[in-house]
Every structure is written in C-alpha cells, then in structure tokens.
Design an enzyme around this catalytic site. Structure first.
Site, PDB file in Angstrom:
ATOM      1  N   LYS A 279      47.900  27.673  36.892  1.00 19.69           N
ATOM      2  CA  LYS A 279      48.711  28.691  37.729  1.00 19.69           C
ATOM      3  C   LYS A 279      47.753  29.028  38.935  1.00 19.69           C
ATOM      4  CE  LYS A 279      51.634  31.565  40.012  1.00 19.69           C
ATOM      5  NZ  LYS A 279      50.544  32.067  40.888  1.00 19.69           N
TER       6      LYS A 279
ATOM      7  N   GLU B  71      40.348  38.821  32.403  1.00 18.55           N
ATOM      8  CA  GLU B  71      39.442  39.401  32.857  1.00 18.55           C
ATOM      9  C   GLU B  71      40.045  40.085  34.103  1.00 18.55           C
ATOM     10  OE1 GLU B  71      37.017  40.021  35.795  1.00 18.55           O
ATOM     11  OE2 GLU B  71      37.003  37.859  35.921  1.00 18.55           O
TER      12      GLU B  71
ATOM     13  N   CYS C 216      35.721  41.492  41.332  1.00 12.70           N
ATOM     14  CA  CYS C 216      36.258  42.516  40.261  1.00 12.70           C
ATOM     15  C   CYS C 216      34.555  43.336  40.053  1.00 12.70           C
ATOM     16  CB  CYS C 216      36.754  41.694  39.103  1.00 12.70           C
ATOM     17  SG  CYS C 216      35.703  40.177  38.555  1.00 12.70           S
TER      18      CYS C 216
ATOM     19  N   GLU D 294      40.462  51.027  41.742  1.00 13.94           N
ATOM     20  CA  GLU D 294      39.729  49.929  42.177  1.00 13.94           C
ATOM     21  C   GLU D 294      40.586  49.364  43.596  1.00 13.94           C
ATOM     22  OE1 GLU D 294      38.615  45.385  40.846  1.00 13.94           O
ATOM     23  OE2 GLU D 294      40.700  46.024  40.441  1.00 13.94           O
TER      24      GLU D 294
END
Length: 492
Positions: free
Chosen positions: A176, A251, A285, A386
């Site tokens: 996906k 992750e 990230c 973040e």
C-alpha cells in the site's frame, strides 16, 4: 502530465483499473498533474489478499530453494539498475526530490534487493545444544500474506526495504503506497513480475490510508504489517495488530538531536548539520531537527550555519545542481508555516529562512526556504513535535549532563548525531543518548546491512540487516528423537 489515460494498478498480478475513485498525482515543483489513476476499492483489497493467499499456497514460491528465490531477487536488482535513469526521473516527478537524490534512491533499491538475495542464499538455520536423547533445531517458515505500507518521502527505497526481505522469506506481499506517491510501487511490481516472481505474489493497492491501509491491516489473512509513516497512524496499526495477535514493524516519527561539542571540527559539523536537516527538504524521519551547540562556540557556529543555509540551492528538482526541491504538497507546506509561526509566538527568533521563495520557477510549486529558529528551549512545542520539513531549532548547552538530559527529553528516539574530535567523549555520549541510530562525525548515512529502527514513539522492530528476513518469518523448533527405547512414561 505523463499520460492522460488512467493508470492500471496491480491486483494479484492482474493489471487493471482500480475500483475506487479517480485521483491525480501532482508534481510538487509545479503543481501540475503527472498521472491519473483509480484508487483500489475495498473489493480490490479482498481480491488481492485472497488471491495472494492462494498464490502463496499454490505457486511454489515459498517452496523454492533459497538460492532459487535469490536468483529472482538478483534479477530484480539488475532490472532496477538497467532502468535506473528512467526510474529516477519518475521518482523525481512522483515526490519532487532533486534528481541527484532520486538516482541515489534507485541505486539503494537495487542494492537492497541484491543484499537480501545474497543474505537469503547464505542464511543458515540453527542446531541448538541438545539436552536429552534428541537433536534440536530452530528453523524459520514464511508467514503467508504480509503487508507493506510505505511513505511518500522516499518511495522506491522504502518499498524495496520491505518488499525484498518479505519476498526473500517466501511470502506474498500486498503493498500500500502513500496516496500521493503511487508510481514507484507500481514500477517495482512490474519489475518483480518481469524478473520471475509468480503471478499473485505481489499486489500494489494505491488509495487513502484510512480506507485501504486500514482494510489491509484488519484482514484476517494478513499475517504481518510493516509500516513506515506517522506515529499516530502507527499506533492505530499497533492497536489493530494487538487485537489480531499479529506482529508488526513500525518505523515512525523522529525529533532527532544533533550535538556539536566544543572540540568539534566546525567545517565538518556545519556541513553535516546542514545535510542532516535540509537534505530531502527536511522531509525525513531521521532529520536532525534539534541542534544543541556548546555555548562557547554557539555564536560562531550559528553564524556559519546560517550562511551555509542561505547558500543552499533551492529550486527545480530536474537540475543537477539543486540541493533542495519542493515540499510534497501545498497542505504540508502550510502545516510547516504554522509551526514556524508557532515558534515565533513562543518567543523564537528566525535566524534565516521562514518564508517561501518567490519568482520564476517557484510560484507554481511547494517550495520553502531552509529555516533556522533560535531563542527557544527544549520544552517549546516546535522543539518537541515533529515538523517534517526544513526547520531547525538551535539551542546552546552548558555541560554534557544537561545535554544528555535534553537530548533524551522527547517522546521520540529514532536517531542522533554527535560532532566531536574526542573519541572517548563521543563514545560515552553516544551510549548515553537514547536512539535507534547514532552517527558520530557524520549524519544520515545508511547501510542495508545494518539494522534500523527506533525506540518509544519512533517505532517497534527493525528493518535491514542480514536477519531482516526473519522479521517476515515464523520461528519453529524441531526435535528429532535419538533414543533407542520408547518414552518411559506409558510403560508403567
């Protein structure tokens, strides 16, 4: 636009239009559409997974000897390299990364398939120490149908990091891709088919994560999910997995600290910090988004850092010289701008950047200048949350005890960077920092042979490494009796 025709998607080896809504994929540098496709529908999800389970049980893929599956993966790597430039250009259009970076991502994807092919061919099972009249072995079996849910920031590399070990293990894989970057997963599915992966073993189902990703994760035939993306979505997947008793690899996000000690090589550190936060336009990230600099060198370092940020070449991703391309979408850029405004409202000062570039080549795309904010402490929201963009929060520190406390004061623990000429200081600091990866006198360097993952809200499990194949397998213990007499229990 690549084509005005609707792109087919791969449903268990059948290339056809999805059953969902029509949507467009846009080039972030200009805002122009590059592809039109129909998303997968819930019926497509059901068909892909059901047929993947059938292919797993009947195609013989799981039963091939390791070197036979490895030969197919080697062929995938070869085909990726043969089509390298075409794939790199399509990756550039897919998410706006500079062409120099997308070439590296394509090379990384080829290297990932090559590595896992080699790891598979040399993988060994274990004979464990005997504690009785039997020989004991630990072996591993493929799981069946597994799912790979991938992000938009580095599609082909992220998809290869999940697809290669899952195929090496003998599984069927449903991919996906991120809704806004569907092209590279479809290319990988085509290449896998061309390399000899049996029909039905690979599917690619583009669409909304909250619909398609959710349905894939909840499906009872899906035995494992590997997800890279936001922490909120990752936690949602973890809840579903807990109800299914299903293993996951997650992750997730990061707010990685970069620490410059007073004995650092400043030229190396300046360049490393710039690369760590502003490469990939900060959409990474592991971006080094929190900067801690020893107070005695803080002013000099920030001056040099701001000069370096101002000199970065932001612009057309098609140009070889471009260092920073656009952000992924207009909506994402607006979110970054809100964070910068928040930082200023919290008392921060913009040292450089904080605005959109304007003029020819900029106005149609989603560009944003590399931004450095100072005057805040580690408790500020933009120091803790973040941002996923080219925004760096810079702070001085006075001693290593307070540095460690601040570096570890985060819900995230994905990565960290240390700049120091003193090996002993760097070693002690690196062991004290809580993070899945620590770079010393470098940053954002990766090896497929080295495990990668995070702690706390940065995720669960590890990808890469020789044992990454085992993440997609179930472990089984086998006992071989060597006793000459029957088991005594029933003999009276």
């Amino acid at each position: 636009m690549i084509s005005s025709e609707l792109l087919p998607i791969c449903i268990a080896g059948e290339w056809r239009l999805g059953g969902g809504d029509v949507y467009e994929s846009f080039y972030p540098a200009t805002g122009e559409p590059i592809a039109r496709l129909k998303a997968a529908s819930l019926a497509d999800v059901e068909e892909a997974i059901t047929r993947a389970d059938h292919a797993f049980r009947t195609s013989g893929w799981a039963q091939r000897l390791p070197h036979e599956r490895a030969a197919v993966l080697h062929r995938v790597a070869q085909l990726i390299r043969e089509e390298g430039e075409s794939l790199a250009q399509k990756q550039r259009l897919d998410n706006g990364k500079p062409i120099s970076e997308t070439r590296n991502l394509v090379a990384s994807a080829a290297g990932t398939f090559q590595f896992f092919a080699a790891a598979l061919e040399t993988l060994e099972e274990t004979i464990t120490p005997s504690r009785g009249a039997f020989v004991t072995m630990s072996v591993h079996e493929p799981m069946g149908v597994v799912a790979a849910i991938t992000p938009w920031n580095s599609p082909i590399a992220s998809e290869a990091q999940k697809l290669a070990p899952a195929l090496a293990a003998g599984n069927a894989v449903v991919v996906k891709p991120a809704e806004v970057t569907p092209l590279m997963a479809l290319e990988l599915a085509r290449i896998c088919e061309q390399a000899g992966v049996p029909k039905g073993i690979v599917s690619v189902l583009p669409g909304r994560g909250s619909v398609i990703g959710d349905a894939i994760t909840k499906h009872p035939l899906v035995k494992r999910v590997s997800f890279t993306g936001g922490t909120t979505t990752g936690k949602h997947i973890a809840h579903i997995a807990a109800d299914k008793m299903m293993p996951v690899s997650l992750e997730l996000g990061g707010k990685s600290p970069t620490m410059v000690l007073d004995d650092a090589d400043l030229e190396h550190a300046v360049n490393g910090v710039l690369y760590g936060i502003f490469s990939s336009s900060g959409e990474s990230c592991i971006a080094g988004s929190r900067l801690f600099v020893a107070r005695g060198i803080y002013d000099e370092f920030l001056t040099r850092l701001a000069e370096g940020a101002n000199a970065l070449r932001v612009g057309d991703p098609a140009l070889e010289r471009t260092q920073m391309g656009p952000l992924i979408t207009a909506k994402h850029r607006e979110g970054i701008e809100r964070y910068v405004d928040l930082g200023v409202s919290e008392g921060g000062r913009i040292r450089t950047g904080g605005v959109r570039p304007h003029g020819a080549g900029y106005d149609g795309g989603y560009f944003y200048k590399p931004t450095i904010i100072e005057g805040l402490d580690n408790s500020a929201r933009i120091s803790q949350e973040e941002i996923f963009g080219p925004v760096l929060v810079a702070m001085p520190f006075d001693d290593e005890e307070s540095l460690i406390a601040q570096a570890n004061d985060s819900v995230y623990a994905l990565a960290a960077g240390i700049w120091s000429r003193d090996f002993k200081r760097a070693w002690k600091l690196g062991r004290a920092v809580q993070a899945g990866t620590v770079w010393v006198n470098t940053y954002k360097q990766f090896s497929v042979s080295t495990p990668f993952g995070g702690w706390r809200d940065s995720g669960l499990g590890r990808e890469k490494g020789r044992e990454g194949i085992f993440q997609y397998m179930e472990q089984k213990s086998m006992y071989w009796g060597t006793n000459e007499q029957p088991l005594p229990w029933s003999l009276g």
